[in-house]
Design a protein around this motif. Structure first.
Motif, mmCIF file in Angstrom:
data_model
loop_
_atom_site.group_PDB
_atom_site.id
_atom_site.type_symbol
_atom_site.label_atom_id
_atom_site.label_comp_id
_atom_site.label_asym_id
_atom_site.label_seq_id
_atom_site.Cartn_x
_atom_site.Cartn_y
_atom_site.Cartn_z
ATOM 1 N N GLY A 367 -8.489 -3.380 -4.723
ATOM 2 C CA GLY A 367 -8.830 -1.973 -4.340
ATOM 3 C C GLY A 367 -8.574 -1.526 -3.134
ATOM 4 N N LYS A 368 -8.239 -2.261 -2.154
ATOM 5 C CA LYS A 368 -7.942 -1.564 -0.747
ATOM 6 C C LYS A 368 -6.547 -1.057 -1.036
ATOM 7 C CE LYS A 368 -6.458 -3.389 3.750
ATOM 8 N NZ LYS A 368 -6.292 -4.517 4.698
ATOM 9 N N LEU A 369 -6.629 0.174 -0.265
ATOM 10 C CA LEU A 369 -5.299 1.128 -0.403
ATOM 11 C C LEU A 369 -4.006 0.559 0.245
ATOM 12 C CD1 LEU A 369 -7.121 4.654 -0.269
ATOM 13 C CD2 LEU A 369 -6.405 3.252 -2.362
ATOM 14 N N THR A 370 -2.955 0.793 -0.206
ATOM 15 C CA THR A 370 -1.569 0.528 0.903
ATOM 16 C C THR A 370 -1.444 1.811 1.647
ATOM 17 O OG1 THR A 370 -0.576 1.703 -0.844
ATOM 18 C CG2 THR A 370 -0.412 -0.504 -0.972
ATOM 19 N N LYS A 371 -0.766 1.777 2.620
ATOM 20 C CA LYS A 371 -0.480 2.509 3.661
ATOM 21 C C LYS A 371 -0.057 3.833 2.721
ATOM 22 C CE LYS A 371 -1.363 0.054 7.461
ATOM 23 N NZ LYS A 371 -0.392 -0.346 8.266
ATOM 24 N N ALA A 372 1.072 3.731 1.513
ATOM 25 C CA ALA A 372 1.497 4.789 0.850
ATOM 26 C C ALA A 372 0.353 5.561 0.093
ATOM 27 C CB ALA A 372 2.754 4.231 -0.059
ATOM 28 N N GLU A 373 -0.433 4.656 -0.185
ATOM 29 C CA GLU A 373 -1.684 5.456 -1.032
ATOM 30 C C GLU A 373 -2.522 6.171 -0.122
ATOM 31 O OE1 GLU A 373 -2.789 1.753 -2.769
ATOM 32 O OE2 GLU A 373 -3.036 2.932 -4.714
ATOM 33 N N ILE A 374 -2.491 5.640 1.129
ATOM 34 C CA ILE A 374 -3.652 6.489 2.029
ATOM 35 C C ILE A 374 -3.024 7.846 2.250
ATOM 36 C CG2 ILE A 374 -4.251 6.579 4.355
ATOM 37 C CD1 ILE A 374 -4.468 3.180 4.231
ATOM 38 N N LEU A 375 -1.723 7.888 2.524
ATOM 39 C CA LEU A 375 -0.964 9.318 2.959
ATOM 40 C C LEU A 375 -0.455 9.962 2.000
ATOM 41 C CD1 LEU A 375 0.294 8.216 6.265
ATOM 42 C CD2 LEU A 375 -1.320 9.835 5.930
ATOM 43 N N GLU A 376 -0.783 9.528 0.515
ATOM 44 C CA GLU A 376 -0.375 9.999 -0.726
ATOM 45 C C GLU A 376 1.157 10.346 -0.780
ATOM 46 O OE1 GLU A 376 -3.061 13.414 -0.534
ATOM 47 O OE2 GLU A 376 -4.459 12.470 -2.086
ATOM 48 N N ASP A 377 1.926 9.341 -0.424
ATOM 49 C CA ASP A 377 3.119 9.231 -0.327
ATOM 50 C C ASP A 377 3.800 8.604 -1.788
ATOM 51 O OD1 ASP A 377 3.567 9.084 2.627
ATOM 52 O OD2 ASP A 377 5.663 9.409 1.640
ATOM 53 N N TYR A 378 4.049 9.844 -2.850
ATOM 54 C CA TYR A 378 4.317 9.378 -4.338
ATOM 55 C C TYR A 378 5.916 9.628 -4.618
ATOM 56 C CZ TYR A 378 -1.051 9.304 -4.433
ATOM 57 O OH TYR A 378 -2.183 8.972 -4.180
ATOM 58 N N GLU A 379 6.554 9.481 -3.606
ATOM 59 C CA GLU A 379 8.237 10.009 -3.972
ATOM 60 C C GLU A 379 8.794 9.138 -5.001
ATOM 61 O OE1 GLU A 379 6.880 8.866 -1.154
ATOM 62 O OE2 GLU A 379 7.542 10.193 0.662
ATOM 63 N N LEU A 380 8.479 8.065 -5.291
ATOM 64 C CA LEU A 380 9.121 7.099 -6.107
ATOM 65 C C LEU A 380 9.058 7.434 -7.693
ATOM 66 C CD1 LEU A 380 8.507 3.694 -4.342
ATOM 67 C CD2 LEU A 380 10.578 5.080 -4.169
ATOM 68 N N LEU A 381 8.302 8.563 -8.103
ATOM 69 C CA LEU A 381 8.408 8.684 -9.459
ATOM 70 C C LEU A 381 9.731 9.413 -9.736
ATOM 71 C CD1 LEU A 381 7.496 8.975 -12.436
ATOM 72 C CD2 LEU A 381 5.545 10.459 -11.595
ATOM 73 N N ALA A 382 10.863 8.843 -10.529
ATOM 74 C CA ALA A 382 11.710 9.657 -11.088
ATOM 75 C C ALA A 382 12.518 8.910 -12.304
ATOM 76 C CB ALA A 382 12.868 9.552 -10.090
ATOM 77 N N VAL A 383 12.397 9.579 -13.474
ATOM 78 C CA VAL A 383 13.003 8.814 -14.513
ATOM 79 C C VAL A 383 14.205 8.890 -14.660
ATOM 80 C CG1 VAL A 383 12.366 8.923 -17.173
ATOM 81 C CG2 VAL A 383 10.828 9.818 -15.603
ATOM 82 N N SER A 384 15.111 7.639 -14.828
ATOM 83 C CA SER A 384 16.609 7.689 -14.669
ATOM 84 C C SER A 384 17.081 8.275 -15.728
ATOM 85 C CB SER A 384 16.894 6.303 -14.739
ATOM 86 O OG SER A 384 18.117 6.089 -14.628
ATOM 87 N N ARG A 385 18.257 8.766 -15.796
ATOM 88 C CA ARG A 385 18.949 9.550 -17.009
ATOM 89 C C ARG A 385 19.807 8.630 -17.480
ATOM 90 N NH1 ARG A 385 18.513 15.134 -17.640
ATOM 91 N NH2 ARG A 385 19.757 14.524 -19.355
ATOM 92 N N LEU A 386 20.374 8.672 -18.782
ATOM 93 C CA LEU A 386 21.766 8.028 -19.279
ATOM 94 C C LEU A 386 22.832 8.968 -19.349
ATOM 95 C CD1 LEU A 386 20.339 5.735 -22.044
ATOM 96 C CD2 LEU A 386 21.161 4.911 -19.583
#
Lengths: 386, 101
Positions: A367-386
């Protein structure tokens, strides 16, 4: 090692309890964000796919978005569609409902525009929040853990510090009966013989070679245009400046994070393994596309090594960032979780640093938050295309 | 007292080592083996930034450059022991169409 996690109706365990608002198509992104902004703890999983796609590309998008909705870190889902998209909101809804997760659905064209959909979305989310509040964590073991292994911003310390520590974790998880997945096939060029020799079965060795050969063939085509030689570097400016001289050198340092276990099988992009163990997933080297593939493949946490440093994280999955470069750790303390640089000059051994990282990981899982979660860094959502 | 510069030979087959600290031309550095035990000394011919590679022996043109026990590329010029090894003198053709001979 044990940690505390939420047991889901389909039997999986999650380390977070998110209310995810998932657009079935990018046209619904802003409506999803506006709904999320009104509900404490809700996250919109915005992306750029869902329409004008056919065949294997559309099938891949469908698989990834459904798997994100089904993910054990997600306690409840609101699907938001436009109403005319190729990947329909009702297909996404059905694909999530069939794992017994609380899920609702809205269509912007049916509700009558932006604000009416946002208002109805808020009402539905308040309903869904009750389900989130009904679950509590229980003690689980490493057998139920799937870790994603990722690297980004590689420099010369990645191969001698951060990645070997990840290899220690990977071995420990797999030996305990858990799962680990690695990917970024562009950054495996030159390691095919080593990886194939670790395959648990002959057909897995063939699959590994095929996956890497197919990626290399695409790169050869892409770098073959004489007019675009200035765009043909296979590794980044940062890699070169960090002392890495070739894609093979980068790849050899990269695979240290997969430890010594046999490779149980290979996976398509965003596919969840049927069994446990260490798996190779066919993904491109793009950090966001590859992490998205790992999370869709069921990883409840991503361990991300970075020599040069990166702020990035993922909306529904903790991304624990590790560096072997002490200067990077000092320069970006709000972006990096763990300093493995004591391995560089030999003061510390791999198992000592590895045990410390295991404890750190256990806290994050519980349950402890990572640094990215604390600052709401969510850049890594990207669905790859074929 | 200045600590001596350290170069790490990751695998016994390697003909390059990694600078564990910033190193300077003319400096006599200690080479550490895979277990981080001192095995040799090397005088550098040029400055080596932290993390960069330095040649542990001479490497002829077109000969393999080995790190992590595997070939990571080949020498594009003659390399002397103590030279920096990086994109100025290392080439790797993986991922590229083979040039016609």
């Amino acid at each position: 090692m044990e940690f505390n996690a939420y047991r889901r109706p389909d039997g999986g365990v999650g380390v977070r309890n998110h209310l995810a608002i998932i657009p079935s198509v990018f046209c619904a992104n802003n409506v999803a964000k506006k709904i999320a902004a009104q509900i404490p703890g809700a996250i919109a999983l915005t992306h750029s796919v869902g329409c004008s796609q056919v065949g294997a590309d559309l099938e891949q998008t469908a698989r990834v978005l459904k798997n994100l909705g089904r993910h054990p870190n997600v306690g409840a889902v609101l699907v938001v569609g436009l109403g005319c998209e190729r990947f329909t909101a009702s297909e996404l809804f059905a694909g999530i409902a069939n794992c017994n997760k609380p899920v609702e659905m809205l269509l912007i064209q049916k509700e009558g525009g932006i604000l009416k959909t946002v208002q109805r979305g808020i009402e539905l989310c308040l309903k869904l929040t009750k389900h989130l509040n009904n679950v509590t964590r229980e003690i689980v073991t490493l057998k139920e853990l799937s870790v994603g292994l990722e690297c980004g911003g590689t420099d010369a310390t990645s191969g001698i510090a951060a990645n070997p520590v990840l290899g220690f974790i990977c071995d420990r998880v797999v030996e305990s009966g858990g799962t680990a997945i690695f990917n970024e096939v562009t950054e495996l060029i030159g390691t095919e013989t080593i990886l194939a020799s670790r395959a648990a079965k002959e057909n897995v060795a063939c699959e590994i070679r095929q996956i890497i050969a197919a990626t290399e063939a695409k790169l050869q085509l892409a770098t073959g245009d004489p007019q675009l030689q200035h765009r043909s570097a296979l590794i980044s400016t940062g890699n070169f400046e960090g002392g890495v001289s070739s894609v093979v050198e980068k790849a050899l340092g990269n695979i240290a994070k997969t430890g010594k276990s046999n490779i149980a099988g290979t996976l398509s992009y965003g596919e969840k393994p049927l069994g446990r163990g260490l798996f190779l997933m066919d993904s491109p080297g793009h950090d966001a596309e590859s992490v998205t593939g790992l999370v869709a493949g069921g990883c409840q946490i991503v361990l991300f090594t970075t020599g040069r440093g990166t702020p990035t994280g993922f909306p529904i999955c903790p991304v624990l960032k590790i560096t072997g470069n002490h200067e990077t750790f000092e320069a970006m303390p709000d972006a990096i979780d763990f300093d493995a640089s004591s391995l560089v000059n030999g003061i510390a051994g791999i198992s000592g640093v590895g045990e410390q990282l295991m404890i750190n990981m256990q806290e994050i899982l519980s349950g402890k938050l990572t640094k990215a979660e604390i600052l709401e860094d969510y850049e890594l959502l990207a669905v790859s295309r074929l | 007292m200045k600590t001596q510069g350290l170069i790490y030979q990751i695998n016994l087959k390697d003909n390059v080592g990694v600078a564990l600290t910033k190193l300077f031309a003319g400096e006599r550095c200690i080479v550490l083996d895979p277990e981080k035990q001192e095995v040799a000394a090397l005088v550098l011919t040029e400055n080596i930034p932290f993390g960069f590679k330095v040649a542990l022996c001479e490497i002829d043109v077109k000969k393999a450059i080995v790190k992590y026990g595997e070939v990571i590329g080949s020498a594009s010029t003659y390399i002397k022991p103590g030279d920096i090894v990086h994109i100025n003198n290392l080439t790797c053709d993986r991922g590229y169409l083979k040039k016609e001979q």
